[in-house]
Write an enzyme that holds these catalytic residues in place. Structure first.
Site, mmCIF file in Angstrom:
data_model
loop_
_atom_site.group_PDB
_atom_site.id
_atom_site.type_symbol
_atom_site.label_atom_id
_atom_site.label_comp_id
_atom_site.label_asym_id
_atom_site.label_seq_id
_atom_site.Cartn_x
_atom_site.Cartn_y
_atom_site.Cartn_z
ATOM 1 C CD GLU A 1 -2.554 -6.982 3.213
ATOM 2 O OE1 GLU A 1 -1.747 -5.948 2.148
ATOM 3 O OE2 GLU A 1 -3.309 -6.472 2.887
ATOM 4 C CB ALA B 1 -4.753 -1.173 8.451
ATOM 5 C CG ASP B 2 -8.154 -0.951 3.274
ATOM 6 O OD1 ASP B 2 -7.493 0.332 3.140
ATOM 7 O OD2 ASP B 2 -7.690 -1.687 3.247
ATOM 8 C CG ASP C 1 0.112 -4.390 5.708
ATOM 9 O OD1 ASP C 1 0.463 -3.206 5.005
ATOM 10 O OD2 ASP C 1 -0.637 -5.999 5.392
ATOM 11 N N GLY D 1 -6.052 -2.843 -1.389
ATOM 12 C CA GLY D 1 -5.126 -2.712 -2.525
ATOM 13 C C GLY D 1 -4.871 -4.698 -2.938
ATOM 14 N N GLY E 1 -6.512 -5.137 2.626
ATOM 15 C CA GLY E 1 -7.348 -5.600 1.219
ATOM 16 C C GLY E 1 -7.544 -4.436 -0.046
ATOM 17 N N GLY F 1 0.495 -1.867 -0.006
ATOM 18 C CA GLY F 1 0.126 0.317 0.000
ATOM 19 C C GLY F 1 0.853 1.254 0.177
ATOM 20 C CB SER F 2 -0.312 5.160 -0.469
ATOM 21 O OG SER F 2 -1.253 4.406 0.224
ATOM 22 C CB THR F 3 0.991 3.755 5.053
ATOM 23 O OG1 THR F 3 -0.282 5.116 4.727
ATOM 24 C CG2 THR F 3 1.587 4.314 6.121
HETATM 25 C C1 5RP Z 1 -3.745 -3.297 0.704
HETATM 26 C C2 5RP Z 1 -3.961 -3.114 1.954
HETATM 27 C C3 5RP Z 1 -3.035 -1.863 2.763
HETATM 28 O O1 5RP Z 1 -2.519 -1.971 3.940
HETATM 29 C C4 5RP Z 1 -4.098 -0.942 2.995
HETATM 30 O O2 5RP Z 1 -5.595 -0.769 1.796
HETATM 31 C C5 5RP Z 1 -3.887 0.734 3.012
HETATM 32 O O3 5RP Z 1 -3.212 1.251 1.911
HETATM 33 P P1 5RP Z 1 -2.891 2.497 2.416
HETATM 34 O O4 5RP Z 1 -1.281 2.373 3.304
HETATM 35 O O5 5RP Z 1 -2.534 2.707 1.035
HETATM 36 O O6 5RP Z 1 -3.953 3.168 2.800
HETATM 37 O O7 5RP Z 1 -4.621 -4.096 3.037
HETATM 38 O O8 5RP Z 1 -4.317 -4.791 0.712
#
Ligand code: 5RP
Length: 219
Positions: A103, A83-84, A81, A97, A95, A29-31
């Site tokens: 994951e 998270a949403d 990692d 992404g 998820g 993901g972007s983070t």
């Molecule tokens: C990818 C994920 C990501 O961790 C989640 O979507 C957060 O992404 P972002 O850091 O871009 O907000 O679960 O499957």
């Protein structure tokens, strides 16, 4: 601070949970991209990473960081990692992404899950973000019927094929009061590859990016 600045802040902060010379698990993901970039700046580098997606693998390799297959390691000290959504107990929806299954596999190998997120991701009850469910394509319609019976509104994520060849169903309208029970229930349906509720593999620590700096939540 912008959301991108908050992501960079927690990405950098997560490096303090990384032991130089170790093998770590890396999310998607972007983070996490901010974390991978911070990882590459560490003076004492890691030995290697186990990656949760082709996207993260490409970024790690572009920085010259070795990527190992999950089957090559017995354990990982830490998994980092995004998270949403994350609640006050460390339960998460992931998820967005489409990488939820890998994951969860990498998180399961790791001894500690460090979640990095900006403060917009912190919720009281999971479910505002549409819950991703990865399915074997043949099972999509039946799993969607089951999700509707649970009270959700499922929609197939158009044009997306996961790294495992699966499809993603996004489910709106679920209020997930008992993440452990709902994860267990959805996981047992035929054709479900993985569900984006991370309850068994919840976060141990969350580094939350706020306007005041990094807030550390431990669960
Ligand atoms: C990818 C994920 C990501 O961790 C989640 O979507 C957060 O992404 P972002 O850091 O871009 O907000 O679960 O499957």
């Amino acid at each position: 601070m912008t959301q991108d600045e908050l992501k960079a802040l927690v990405g950098q902060a997560a490096t303090s949970y990384v032991e130089p010379g170790s093998v770590i698990g890396v999310g998607t993901g972007s983070t996490v991209n901010c974390f991978i970039d911070a990882l590459a700046r560490m003076v004492q580098p890691i030995r290697a990473a186990v990656s949760s997606s082709q996207q993260s693998t490409a970024r790690l390799k572009a920085h010259g960081i070795e990527v190992l297959d999950a089957n090559q390691v017995e354990s990982l000290a830490v998994y980092i990692d995004g998270a949403d959504e994350i609640d006050h107990r460390g339960y998460m929806i992931k998820g967005g992404g489409a990488a939820l299954t890998r994951e969860k596999i990498v998180a399961d190998i790791a001894g500690r899950f460090v979640c990095i997120a900006d403060e917009s991701k912190l919720v009281t009850t999971l479910g505002r973000f549409a819950l991703p469910v990865e399915v074997i394509p043949m099972a999509a319609a039946q799993v969607a019927r089951r999700l509707r019976a649970l009270g959700g509104e499922p929609a197939l994520r158009a044009g997306v094929v996961t790294d495992n060849g699966g499809q993603i169903i996004d489910v709106c309208g679920l209020s997930i009061a008992d993440p452990v029970a709902m994860e267990r229930e959805i996981n047992q349906w035929p054709g479900v590859v993985g569900v984006g509720i991370f309850a068994r593999n919840k976060a141990d620590v969350c580094l939350l990016g706020t306007a005041q700096g990094v807030r550390t939540l431990t669960f």
